[in-house]
Write a protein that holds these residues in place. Structure first.
Motif, mmCIF file in Angstrom:
data_model
loop_
_atom_site.group_PDB
_atom_site.id
_atom_site.type_symbol
_atom_site.label_atom_id
_atom_site.label_comp_id
_atom_site.label_asym_id
_atom_site.label_seq_id
_atom_site.Cartn_x
_atom_site.Cartn_y
_atom_site.Cartn_z
ATOM 1 N N PHE A 126 0.824 -1.207 0.000
ATOM 2 C CA PHE A 126 0.000 0.000 0.000
ATOM 3 C C PHE A 126 0.860 1.260 0.000
ATOM 4 O O PHE A 126 0.448 2.300 -0.513
ATOM 5 N N PHE A 127 2.047 1.161 0.577
ATOM 6 C CA PHE A 127 2.962 2.305 0.505
ATOM 7 C C PHE A 127 3.383 2.550 -0.939
ATOM 8 O O PHE A 127 3.487 3.702 -1.390
ATOM 9 N N ALA A 128 3.623 1.461 -1.678
ATOM 10 C CA ALA A 128 3.974 1.589 -3.093
ATOM 11 C C ALA A 128 2.838 2.240 -3.870
ATOM 12 O O ALA A 128 3.069 3.069 -4.757
ATOM 13 N N ILE A 129 1.604 1.863 -3.536
ATOM 14 C CA ILE A 129 0.442 2.457 -4.211
ATOM 15 C C ILE A 129 0.354 3.948 -3.887
ATOM 16 O O ILE A 129 0.109 4.778 -4.773
ATOM 17 N N TYR A 130 0.553 4.289 -2.621
ATOM 18 C CA TYR A 130 0.495 5.700 -2.227
ATOM 19 C C TYR A 130 1.516 6.518 -3.027
ATOM 20 O O TYR A 130 1.198 7.598 -3.542
ATOM 21 N N CYS A 131 2.738 6.004 -3.102
ATOM 22 C CA CYS A 131 3.782 6.735 -3.818
ATOM 23 C C CYS A 131 3.425 6.913 -5.287
ATOM 24 O O CYS A 131 3.718 7.960 -5.880
ATOM 25 N N ARG A 132 2.809 5.907 -5.883
ATOM 26 C CA ARG A 132 2.448 5.997 -7.297
ATOM 27 C C ARG A 132 1.301 6.986 -7.529
ATOM 28 O O ARG A 132 1.293 7.710 -8.521
ATOM 29 N N LEU A 133 0.351 7.007 -6.615
ATOM 30 C CA LEU A 133 -0.816 7.860 -6.795
ATOM 31 C C LEU A 133 -0.576 9.303 -6.358
ATOM 32 O O LEU A 133 -1.067 10.243 -6.992
ATOM 33 N N PHE A 134 0.183 9.469 -5.278
ATOM 34 C CA PHE A 134 0.296 10.808 -4.686
ATOM 35 C C PHE A 134 1.732 11.317 -4.569
ATOM 36 O O PHE A 134 1.950 12.427 -4.103
ATOM 37 N N GLY A 135 2.681 10.501 -4.971
ATOM 38 C CA GLY A 135 4.077 10.915 -4.877
ATOM 39 C C GLY A 135 4.720 10.438 -3.584
ATOM 40 O O GLY A 135 4.060 10.318 -2.550
ATOM 41 N N ALA A 136 6.011 10.168 -3.653
ATOM 42 C CA ALA A 136 6.730 9.692 -2.469
ATOM 43 C C ALA A 136 6.755 10.770 -1.396
ATOM 44 O O ALA A 136 6.943 11.952 -1.707
ATOM 45 N N PRO A 137 6.564 10.396 -0.134
ATOM 46 C CA PRO A 137 6.584 11.399 0.942
ATOM 47 C C PRO A 137 7.987 11.930 1.164
ATOM 48 O O PRO A 137 8.978 11.231 0.940
ATOM 49 N N VAL A 138 8.063 13.159 1.595
ATOM 50 C CA VAL A 138 9.349 13.766 1.932
ATOM 51 C C VAL A 138 9.558 13.581 3.429
ATOM 52 O O VAL A 138 8.853 14.181 4.241
ATOM 53 N N VAL A 139 10.493 12.701 3.774
ATOM 54 C CA VAL A 139 10.789 12.452 5.185
ATOM 55 C C VAL A 139 11.899 13.389 5.609
ATOM 56 O O VAL A 139 12.979 13.406 5.020
ATOM 57 N N GLU A 140 11.610 14.198 6.623
ATOM 58 C CA GLU A 140 12.580 15.187 7.073
ATOM 59 C C GLU A 140 13.817 14.499 7.642
ATOM 60 O O GLU A 140 13.734 13.503 8.355
ATOM 61 N N ALA A 141 14.953 15.035 7.282
ATOM 62 C CA ALA A 141 16.203 14.492 7.792
ATOM 63 C C ALA A 141 16.338 14.808 9.285
ATOM 64 O O ALA A 141 15.858 15.827 9.769
ATOM 65 N N VAL A 142 17.023 13.932 9.993
ATOM 66 C CA VAL A 142 17.243 14.151 11.415
ATOM 67 C C VAL A 142 18.279 15.241 11.598
ATOM 68 O O VAL A 142 19.365 15.214 11.016
ATOM 69 N N LYS A 143 17.912 16.247 12.374
ATOM 70 C CA LYS A 143 18.840 17.365 12.591
ATOM 71 C C LYS A 143 19.957 16.955 13.533
ATOM 72 O O LYS A 143 19.718 16.395 14.592
ATOM 73 N N GLN A 144 21.179 17.240 13.114
ATOM 74 C CA GLN A 144 22.336 16.891 13.916
ATOM 75 C C GLN A 144 22.892 18.148 14.594
ATOM 76 O O GLN A 144 22.887 19.244 14.007
ATOM 77 N N ALA A 145 23.375 17.968 15.793
ATOM 78 C CA ALA A 145 23.942 19.105 16.507
ATOM 79 C C ALA A 145 25.275 19.503 15.878
ATOM 80 O O ALA A 145 26.013 18.659 15.369
ATOM 81 N N PRO A 146 25.623 20.782 15.895
ATOM 82 C CA PRO A 146 26.929 21.216 15.374
ATOM 83 C C PRO A 146 28.074 20.524 16.100
ATOM 84 O O PRO A 146 27.971 20.168 17.274
ATOM 85 N N ALA A 147 29.165 20.350 15.402
ATOM 86 C CA ALA A 147 30.286 19.594 15.958
ATOM 87 C C ALA A 147 30.864 20.261 17.203
ATOM 88 O O ALA A 147 31.373 19.612 18.099
ATOM 89 N N ASN A 148 30.796 21.623 17.264
ATOM 90 C CA ASN A 148 31.375 22.329 18.391
ATOM 91 C C ASN A 148 30.404 22.543 19.538
ATOM 92 O O ASN A 148 30.702 23.223 20.488
ATOM 93 N N GLU A 149 29.183 21.936 19.390
ATOM 94 C CA GLU A 149 28.192 22.136 20.450
ATOM 95 C C GLU A 149 28.417 21.130 21.549
ATOM 96 O O GLU A 149 28.649 19.952 21.295
ATOM 97 N N ALA A 150 28.351 21.513 22.769
ATOM 98 C CA ALA A 150 28.601 20.649 23.893
ATOM 99 C C ALA A 150 27.487 19.660 24.054
ATOM 100 O O ALA A 150 26.359 19.996 23.766
#
Length: 260
Positions: free
Chosen positions: A236-260
Motif C-alpha cells: 500500500f505504501f507503493a500504491i500511495y507513492c504511485r498515486l500521490f508521490g513519495a513522501p518527503v521524510v525530514e532528515a534528522v537534525k544533527q547538533a553542530p560539531a562544536n556544540e557541547a
C-alpha cells in the motif's frame, strides 16, 4: 492523477516484497505492536472496540511512516506507532478516526437486517457467541457481511491518513482524494487484489500439501499469513507513492560539531 495500466498492480505487489525485505523486523514490530494494542482494547467491553476503530488511521500513518523510513534506509522502531499522535495534523487525524468509527457503526447496524441484531448483542456481551441463541441465528453471515463491508471501507480510506499527515489535507479532502485515487486506479487495483488473493491461496495449499490437515499445518499457516499480510500493507505504501508521490521524510537534525 493519470490513468494507470493494469500491470502496475503486480508491480505494487513486487515492491511490497522488496520493501519488507529491507527491514522485516522493524515493520513486523509495528504490525504486532498494533495488534497487541487492539487486543488490550478488546478487553474493554464496547468502548475498547470503538476506540480500536478510531485508531485505524493512526496505525496507517505509523506503518506508512515505517515504510518511508525503510525505503530511505532509516531505522524502523516501535516508537513510530506514536507518529500520528505527534503529528501537527493530530486534530484532522482524530476527525478521520470518527469517520472510521461511523463507518464501522453503519456496517454493524446494517448486519441487523441479516441476524436480527444478534451480532450487536454479542458485541455488547449480552449474549455469548457460542450460546444456543447465537448458534440458531444467522450470526455467521452477519459477521462475514460486516467484515467485508468494513474491509471495503478501510481500503477506500487507506490513503486518507497519510494524506493528512504528509500533505496536511483536512479530513474531508483527504477522504475524497483517497477514494478518488483508488477509483481512478481500478484496473491495477483489481490486479493487485487478485494477486494477493492468489498468493494467499497458493501458500495455504502448499503448506497443506506439505503438512496435510495436521496441527502443524495450522501452526505454520498462521505466522505465514501474518507475514504476507504485513507485506501486503507494505504494498500500500507503493500504491500511495504511485498515486500521490513519495513522501518527503525530514532528515534528522544533527547538533553542530562544536556544540557541547
Amino acid at each position: 492523477m493519470d490513468k494507470l495500466v493494469a500491470r502496475e498492480g503486480w508491480e505494487w505487489v513486487k515492491r511490497g516484497f522488496g520493501l519488507f525485505r529491507k527491514q522485516p523486523l522493524g515493520l513486523a514490530s509495528l504490525f504486532f505492536g498494533y495488534l497487541l494494542l487492539t487486543f488490550w482494547l478488546g478487553l474493554v467491553p464496547l468502548v475498547g472496540k470503538l476506540l480500536s476503530y478510531m485508531l485505524v488511521p493512526f496505525f496507517t500513518v505509523a506503518f506508512m511512516q515505517g515504510c518511508a523510513n525503510a525505503e530511505q534506509g532509516k531505522p524502523v522502531r516501535p516508537a513510530l506507532l506514536l507518529t500520528g499522535f505527534r503529528s501537527p495534523a493530530l486534530p484532522s487525524l482524530l476527525k478521520l478516526g470518527v469517520v472510521y468509527l461511523a463507518m464501522a457503526v453503519v456496517a454493524i447496524s446494517a448486519s441487523t437486517l441479516i441476524d436480527g441484531g444478534m451480532l450487536v448483542q454479542v458485541l455488547l456481551r449480552q449474549v455469548e457467541p457460542d450460546s444456543p441463541e447465537a448458534k440458531a441465528s444467522s450470526l455467521g453471515p452477519a459477521i462475514l457481511f460486516t467484515g467485508f463491508t468494513q474491509l471495503i471501507g478501510f481500503v477506500m480510506l487507506a490513503f486518507s491518513g497519510p494524506l493528512i499527515h504528509w500533505k496536511r489535507m483536512p479530513a474531508g479532502k483527504a477522504v475524497f482524494y483517497s477514494v478518488f485515487g483508488i477509483i481512478n486506479a481500478t484496473k491495477p487495483f483489481m490486479v493487485f487484489a487478485l494477486a494477493w488473493f492468489g498468493i494467499s491461496a497458493l501458500i495455504s495449499q502448499l503448506l497443506f500439501f506439505i503438512f496435510g490437515g495436521s496441527t502443524a499445518w495450522q501452526a505454520v499457516l498462521v505466522p505465514m499469513s501474518l507475514l504476507y499480510t504485513i507485506t501486503a500493507f507494505c504494498s500500500f505504501f507503493a500504491i500511495y507513492c504511485r498515486l500521490f508521490g513519495a513522501p518527503v521524510v525530514e532528515a534528522v537534525k544533527q547538533a553542530p560539531a562544536n556544540e557541547a
